[in-house]
Write a protein that holds these residues in place. Structure first.
Motif, PDB file in Angstrom:
ATOM      1  N   ILE A   1       0.845  -1.203   0.000  1.00  0.00           N
ATOM      2  CA  ILE A   1       0.000   0.000   0.000  1.00  0.00           C
ATOM      3  C   ILE A   1       0.878   1.250   0.000  1.00  0.00           C
ATOM      4  N   THR A   2       1.915   1.247   0.840  1.00  0.00           N
ATOM      5  CA  THR A   2       2.851   2.376   0.866  1.00  0.00           C
ATOM      6  C   THR A   2       3.529   2.550  -0.478  1.00  0.00           C
ATOM      7  N   LYS A   3       3.865   1.431  -1.123  1.00  0.00           N
ATOM      8  CA  LYS A   3       4.518   1.495  -2.433  1.00  0.00           C
ATOM      9  C   LYS A   3       3.599   2.133  -3.476  1.00  0.00           C
ATOM     10  N   ILE A   4       2.307   1.775  -3.455  1.00  0.00           N
ATOM     11  CA  ILE A   4       1.359   2.353  -4.420  1.00  0.00           C
ATOM     12  C   ILE A   4       1.154   3.833  -4.139  1.00  0.00           C
ATOM     13  N   LYS A   5       1.028   4.203  -2.874  1.00  0.00           N
ATOM     14  CA  LYS A   5       0.873   5.622  -2.523  1.00  0.00           C
ATOM     15  C   LYS A   5       2.079   6.431  -2.985  1.00  0.00           C
TER      16      LYS A   5
ATOM     17  N   TYR B   1      -5.627  12.746   2.403  1.00  0.00           N
ATOM     18  CA  TYR B   1      -6.880  12.684   1.649  1.00  0.00           C
ATOM     19  C   TYR B   1      -7.141  11.304   1.045  1.00  0.00           C
ATOM     20  N   LEU B   2      -6.128  10.437   1.072  1.00  0.00           N
ATOM     21  CA  LEU B   2      -6.264   9.115   0.457  1.00  0.00           C
ATOM     22  C   LEU B   2      -6.984   8.151   1.395  1.00  0.00           C
ATOM     23  N   TYR B   3      -7.916   7.388   0.858  1.00  0.00           N
ATOM     24  CA  TYR B   3      -8.509   6.302   1.641  1.00  0.00           C
ATOM     25  C   TYR B   3      -7.959   4.977   1.112  1.00  0.00           C
ATOM     26  N   VAL B   4      -7.937   3.993   2.012  1.00  0.00           N
ATOM     27  CA  VAL B   4      -7.408   2.674   1.676  1.00  0.00           C
ATOM     28  C   VAL B   4      -8.405   1.630   2.165  1.00  0.00           C
TER      29      VAL B   4
END
Length: 473
Positions: A111-115, A132-135
Motif C-alpha cells: 500500500i505504501t509502495k502504491i501511494k 486525503y487518500l482512503y485505503v
C-alpha cells in the motif's frame, strides 16, 4: 483476497486536489504500465469526482514453493532429502489452509509502495496527498468497489454513469494486458453484483437530475420515439445535457435553434447518429418550426418570451392537436406559463422538475437502505465463491507438490535397486519410512503449531480431516 483500493473522491478531497490527481488520456496507459511492475493486476478509475487504483498485491514469495524446489536441490543423504521434502509439504499444506492471503505487514508495504508511486507519478509530495487518500483491503475493498459500481458512493445517489466509466477503465486495463485472471474474475463478480443491486432495488429508478428528469417525462408521455422530433431552443450547457439524454432515448429527429451557429453546429456534431436526422436553424425560424416538434426543450437566457400562447395555438392547429411536451429550463422563462392551460400541451418549468427531483432523491435514499443490505449479502456470496475457487487451486498445488516428492523418492529407490546389493525388501521398507516421514511431517507440525497457539479451529480442522482420510481408506 489481496485486493486493495487506494484513492480520493468528492467526500475526501477538494476539487483542486482531485484535478491534480486525475489520470486521463495517455497518463492512464503509462500509469497502468508502471504499476504492473509491482502488482498482480490493476484497474484505474478516474472521473471528475474520483481517482481510484484497484490492484491485487503480489502473493508472498513462500506461496510459490513447489516440487521443483526439491528436484532442483542436491541430496547429500536421505535425511537431507527427507527434510527438504517435509518442509516443502509443510509449506504446501500451510498454503492449502491459509489460501492466498498476504501478511498484514506485506499488505502495508505494498500500500505504501502504491501511494508513493502515485505521488511520484503526479509529482506531488506524498505528505500533501496522504491525508486525503482512503485505503480499503480485501473484502472491504470489494465492498467499496461494488458500492461505487452500484452508484451508492456517487455524488448523485444511484447515478448509472459510474458503472459505464468503470467498464471503460476495465476495458483499458485489458487492452494494456494488466488485468490478471484473478482480478478479471473479481471484476466479473462486481459487474454481476452491481447489476443485481440496480435490478432488485429502486436505488436508480427515480430521476434526480434535470436532464434525467426531462428524459423520464419523454418516456412517460410518448412511445415510438424514433418517429418523434425534439426541438432544442438554445444550445447552452443545460440544454446540451437535456438534448443528449432525450436523443439517447432514440428520438429520430432533432432540430436546433440557436443565435450562435457555431455552438449549434457543435451540439449537432455531438448528437450525430446514423439513425438520427439533425437540423440547425437560426432562432428566428422558431415560429415556423414549432409545429414540427413533439418535444421542446428551451433554455436561452433571454429576457423576453421566445414561445408565447398565440404561437403555440397556431402550432397545435398545424399539428392537428397532437400532444406536445414543453420543458422550460430558463430563468427568466422562455415559454409563456399560461400555455399550460391549453389542452394537449404538457408544460414543465425548472421549478416543476426540481420539485419532482426533491421527492425522487428522498425515495432513492430510502431505496439505498435496501441496496446496502443487498450489497452486504452479495459480498458474502462473492467471498465464498472466491474461497471455493481458490481452494481448488491450492488443492491442485498441494497434490502436485506431493506427487513430485513421491516421484523423487521412488526414482531414488529404483536407482538404489539397480546399483546396490541391498535387498529389495529393505529398499521398499526404507521407501515406506521416508514417504511416511515426509507426508506426515507437515500435518504433524501444523497440529503442534495450532495447539501451541491455541487455534482450536485449525487443530480440529486438521485432525478431523486426517481422520476422515484414514477412514476413507
Amino acid at each position: 483476497m489481496r485486493l486493495v483500493v487506494i484513492g480520493v473522491n468528492h467526500k475526501t478531497a477538494p476539487v483542486a486536489l482531485r484535478e491534480r490527481l486525475a489520470l486521463v488520456g495517455d497518463d492512464v496507459n503509462v500509469a497502468l504500465e508502471q504499476i504492473e511492475t509491482f502488482t498482480d493486476g490493476s484497474v484505474i478509475v478516474s472521473t471528475c469526482n474520483r481517482t481510484e487504483i484497484y490492484a491485487l498485491v503480489p502473493q508472498n514469495p513462500t506461496h510459490q514453493s513447489s516440487a521443483s524446489q526439491i528436484s532442483g536441490s542436491s541430496s547429500s543423504g536421505s535425511q537431507s532429502v527427507d527434510s527438504q521434502a517435509a518442509e516443502s509439504a509443510e509449506q504446501s499444506l500451510s498454503n492449502f489452509v491459509s489460501s492466498t492471503n498476504v501478511s498484514a505487514a506485506a499488505m502495508s508495504n505494498h500500500i505504501t509502495k502504491i501511494k508513493t508511486w502515485l505521488a511520484d507519478f503526479k509529482k506531488l509530495p506524498l505528505a500533501d496527498i496522504d491525508p486525503y487518500l482512503y485505503v480499503h483491503r480485501d473484502t472491504h475493498a470489494l465492498t467499496h468497489w461494488l458500492r461505487v459500481a452500484a452508484g451508492l458512493d456517487s455524488m448523485i445517489l444511484g447515478e448509472p454513469q459510474i458503472l459505464g466509466q468503470i467498464k471503460r477503465s476495465v476495458h483499458l486495463a485489458q487492452e494494456q494486458k494488466v488485468l490478471s485472471n484473478q482480478l478479471g474474475w473479481i471484476v466479473d463478480q462486481v459487474f454481476a453484483a452491481a447489476k443485481r443491486v440496480r435490478n432488485e432495488t429502486q436505488v436508480g429508478a427515480q430521476a434526480v437530475s434535470l436532464s434525467f428528469a426531462a428524459a423520464k417525462l419523454v418516456t412517460q408521455i410518448f412511445d415510438d420515439l424514433p418517429s418523434r422530433t425534439l426541438l432544442v431552443v438554445a444550445a447552452g450547457e443545460m440544454n446540451r445535457l437535456v438534448a443528449t439524454h432525450i436523443a439517447g432515448l432514440g428520438v429520430g429527429r432533432v432540430i436546433i435553434c440557436n443565435r450562435n451557429p457555431e455552438r449549434a453546429e457543435a451540439l449537432a456534431a455531438e448528437l450525430h447518429h446514423p439513425d438520427r436526422r439533425i437540423e440547425v436553424h437560426p432562432l428566428q425560424a422558431l415560429p415556423q418550426l414549432l409545429s414540427e416538434a413533439d418535444i421542446v426543450s428551451s433554455c436561452s437566457g433571454s429576457m423576453d418570451l421566445l414561445i408565447d400562447k398565440p404561437m403555440t395555438i397556431q402550432a397545435l392547429k398545424r399539428r392537428r392537436y397532437q400532444p406536445m411536451l414543453m420543458i422550460d429550463l430558463a430563468v427568466p422563462r422562455d415559454i409563456d406559463s399560461t400555455i399550460s392551460r391549453i389542452d394537449d400541451i404538457y408544460l414543465y418549468s425548472i421549478d416543476d422538475l426540481q420539485h419532482v427531483i426533491a421527492g425522487n432523491i428522498e425515495q432513492r435514499r430510502q431505496a439505498a437502505v435496501d441496496a446496502e443490505l443487498l450489497v452486504s449479502q452479495l459480498i458474502v456470496e462473492i467471498d465464498r465463491r472466491f474461497q471455493v475457487r481458490q481452494v481448488g487451486k491450492d488443492i491442485q498445488q498441494y497434490r502436485a507438490c506431493t506427487q513430485g516428492q513421491v516421484e523423487k523418492l521412488l526414482q531414488e529407490s529404483i536407482a538404489q535397486l539397480q546399483q546396490d546389493n541391498t535387498s529389495p525388501e529393505d529398499i521398499i521398507t526404507e521407501l515406506s519410512r521416508r514417504l511416511t516421514q515426509t507426508l506426515t511431517h507437515a500435518p504433524s507440525k501444523l497440529m503442534r503449531k495450532a495447539a501451541r497457539e491455541g487455534d482450536s479451529d485449525l487443530l480440529d480442522f486438521v485432525v478431523s480431516g486426517l481422520q476422515d482420510a484414514h477412514r476413507g481408506h
